[in-house]
Write an enzyme that holds these catalytic residues in place. Structure first.
Site, short mmCIF file in Angstrom:
data_model
loop_
_atom_site.label_atom_id
_atom_site.label_comp_id
_atom_site.label_asym_id
_atom_site.label_seq_id
_atom_site.Cartn_x
_atom_site.Cartn_y
_atom_site.Cartn_z
N ASP B 307 0.85 -1.20 0.00
CA ASP B 307 0.00 0.00 0.00
C ASP B 307 0.88 1.24 0.00
OD1 ASP B 307 -2.07 1.80 0.34
OD2 ASP B 307 -2.29 1.40 2.48
N GLU B 341 -2.07 10.46 -0.24
CA GLU B 341 -3.37 9.78 -0.22
C GLU B 341 -3.73 9.37 1.20
OE1 GLU B 341 -6.31 6.55 -0.39
OE2 GLU B 341 -4.28 6.42 0.40
#
Lengths: 482, 482
Positions: B307, B341
């Protein structure tokens, strides 16, 4: 053709004879049926159907439902990990004994276990990477019996097996064993012997990849075995993730430099104790089935709920239930919470039990241990003779199909009951549980907590074991060694 | 009956006519077959079969095999977690840009992203239990935007949902949200909003159960959202295991008292940057398919390999392969590594991209994001019109069956490409991958490392995406919005 008047009596006679024959046939059939029925309800193991059904009902759906989880969670949460020699071991043991008394256990005793390894982890476990990238905190756990120490900086040599240790110079380096998981038995040798072997070759310290098939950055501790008078070096485990990363770095030609600090410490041996309580046999109290698991656990944050307090508590619940229901078997069922399994397999608690009861082992019929995860039961693992195997097969298939606990596989036992077999040829048994691989995901980690366990599965396991034990302890025949 | 001499010619004529007819039929059949064949090899999407096969072959079995893993592992291992604003973010970005240049990427740029949340974790994260049992070190991770602080001792109130927060007085207490996992979306609300809501009610601090369906004592961090001018309290996550244990303790009537210390800190916003590079379209360079993932990651020891660096690198490998093979599509494929993000979904990097290219969005054809785990591909998720859906269905079923990447499901997109759709109605797509639940086992943990990933699966995913993108960017038709 016969005269007409002759016919009737003949017909009547014929009918009478036929009726008689029919009655005889029916009577014979009924006798057979009754016999078959009697055989069905009364012959072994079906003569235990009512009792076994009551045991299963009480533990899985009746008044005892959820009780294994409840007491297990209370002790695990309240006292935490129970390293042998620790305050937590003593406090949790007192709580278990208090509960045994309250639940009517008999012949409760703390049986001394002499000359037990005494090691303490301490509160400093620091591993940092200095090169090729600074990592402030890598997960690290000292292995049991590791000395403390401090290495300000040292280069790492990555080894994948013992052969590489022979071929590569590790003097003055930190050795990392990054073996591939290949089942517990083939992997744990790097934890138990890696540090001793690395020490012989002049390594400064030894790191061992965690012994697990799966990791979420999970370090797994455990004991390591140095030679009696051998040189001891710091021995610690790191996560699979870090072992693989360091391995990749070294393969890329990056020099990996680490700093390691541990303040664990070895102390002179102590006297510890097994915790014992039983339900005394009604007619043959000297004949004993010994059941249990180990009471000690690791000390790394997890509570040893799986390894192995849960293993003890499924038996505890069984004896408690029999006492509560007034279902006293002919022979004694004795629960043992063994000491110090984590530091020597059966060397401490298990052998100590055998030595204590050495002159009574001829009347020990069966040794049962649960130390492979108190998960959903599928049946039983057994090591013994073909008659014993046949017997438990009969009991399981005849009485335990309602809880799907009917599979019998060979290989039953465990570190603490194996001495019973080795010393006196006593058959050994353990539950055969679902999803055995998962056990090693949590084994010796901070994650060995109640979250691993499921209350309904604990009930099923307890019901399965208790049913098997009750029948084995109560049947007319003595549980056979052959 | 005809005269004999008349017969032969007639037979011959008949045979000739039949032969002629047969020949015509055969010729027509052959023409049809040829046409069908021509159609088969030349019509869309089969006219791309040779190119797609070459892409798949090169990435999964040819010279590029293993290259996604190799560069991904190098960057992840060498620079570690890339929290936005950190040195690691900058160093890793430089390395990515260096590789882009070396691999011939075009129009490489660092696109500024303004006014980005700047928060640092610090090096002290300590949670201790004081009652009912002393626990020296519980796993704890500050949530992003949490202030630092120290609570020497405070009692815990356990809540399971927001309704309980309304009903129970939490003033002066530490709130623990021990919700039940019910999918990510239904669970993450306690992390994102729990601390703000608890602060409003006068709580001293807020602990949140880790947002995960499965744990091996795994803490999962993430951002929490306080109200703009609202009161901020310390907000941190603990493991599922500890959340459940504290909950059990409180339900037993045990008073749970904790101590919490964090030295994380909020700083004034910074300017960060998206990392951009592309393969320029051969004939319609202004028409763009934008692909990528987010370059920032969490900072808790894991390297953000899953991620979301892996999400970027599968696209990186695709563009690299096209450049290497000289397979330049008609339109541009632009790779974006979005910033920040983790601190705002698409609020920072994603929106910044949209604002930067606002006057060119009419020529943005498709936004593709991989941020759900770079695992084995099964197909594609898509959000757009029926013609677009039909098109990717044709490409996938027609060309990607050899790598089992043919399933099309609705719902494609991601935090950083969703602004493209929301602002300009651009269709969005993401890979549909195997075993999606597993993603959340490692999400935002110390375990988000290369160990989660598999080199062959990364190759397959890259090959699947690259094939789809190449055809979408090169076909005669412009990728449709309807």
């Amino acid at each position: 053709m016969l005269p007409h008047n002759m016919r009737k009596p003949t017909n009547l006679m014929l009918v009478s004879v036929l009726c008689l024959q029919l009655m005889i046939v029916l009577m014979v059939m009924m006798m057979h049926l009754e016999q078959a029925h009697a055989q069905h309800v009364r012959s072994f193991p079906f003569n235990y159907k009512a009792q076994v059904d009551q045991i299963i009902q009480t533990i899985t759906r009746g008044s005892e439902r959820g009780k294994v989880y409840e007491l297990l969670a209370y002790i695990a949460d309240t006292f935490g990990g129970r390293l042998v020699g620790s305050k937590a071991y003593d406090l949790a043991a007192q709580e278990l004994v208090r509960n045994m008394k309250q639940d009517g256990f008999e012949n409760i005793q703390l049986q001394p276990v002499f000359n037990v390894t005494h090691w303490e982890r301490g509160d400093v476990e620091e591993l940092q990477m200095l090169e090729p990238r600074f990592i402030r905190r890598m997960e690290v756990m000292a292995l049991g019996t590791s000395p403390g120490g401090f290495i300000e900086k040292a280069e790492v040599v990555v080894l994948h097996n013992f052969e590489e240790l022979e071929a590569i110079n590790v003097r003055g380096k930190i050795v990392l064993f990054n073996f591939q998981w290949n089942g517990y038995g083939n992997s744990v040798i790097y934890r138990s012997r890696g540090p001793a072997e690395a020490a012989k070759k002049g390594a400064l310290a030894c790191l061992v990849r965690s012994v697990t098939p799966f990791s979420i950055y999970s370090a797994h501790t455990g004991v390591t075995n140095f030679d009696e008078n051998g040189h001891k070096i710091m021995a610690a485990t790191i996560t699979v993730e870090d072992a693989e990363m360091i391995d990749r770095m070294v393969r890329r030609g990056q020099r990996v430099v680490l700093s390691l600090r541990l303040n664990c410490q070895n102390f002179p041996p102590i006297t510890s104790y097994n915790i014992i309580g039983e339900i005394r046999g009604s007619t043959k109290p000297n004949e004993v089935i010994v059941v249990g698991g180990h009471f000690d656990s690791w000390d790394v944050g997890g509570t040893g709920a799986m390894d192995d307090l849960g293993g003890i508590m499924v038996f505890y619940e069984g004896i408690k239930t029999l006492l509560k229901l007034g279902m006293r078997p002919k022979r004694t069922i004795r629960l043992v919470g063994y000491s110090a399994e984590e530091f020597g397999g059966g060397k401490f608690g298990g052998m100590s039990y055998v030595e204590h009861y050495r002159d009574q082992l001829k009347d020990h019929l069966l040794g049962v241990e649960s130390d492979g995860g108190p998960f959903k039961p599928l049946g039983f693992e057994f090591t013994g003779g073909p008659r014993g195997m046949n017997l438990i097969n009969q009991i399981a298939t005849g009485l335990l199909s309602s809880i799907n606990s009917t599979k019998i596989v060979t290989g039953g036992g465990g570190a603490d009951v194996n001495p019973l077999r080795q010393v006196a040829g006593i058959p050994t048994m353990s539950p055969y549980v679902d999803d055995q691989d998962r056990y090693f995901w949590f084994h010796h980690t901070r994650a060995d907590t109640m979250t691993v366990l499921n209350s309904d599965d604990l009930d099923l396991l307890s019901a399965s074991l208790t049913s098997m034990l009750y029948v084995s302890a109560d049947m007319d025949e003595r549980f056979p060694r052959d």
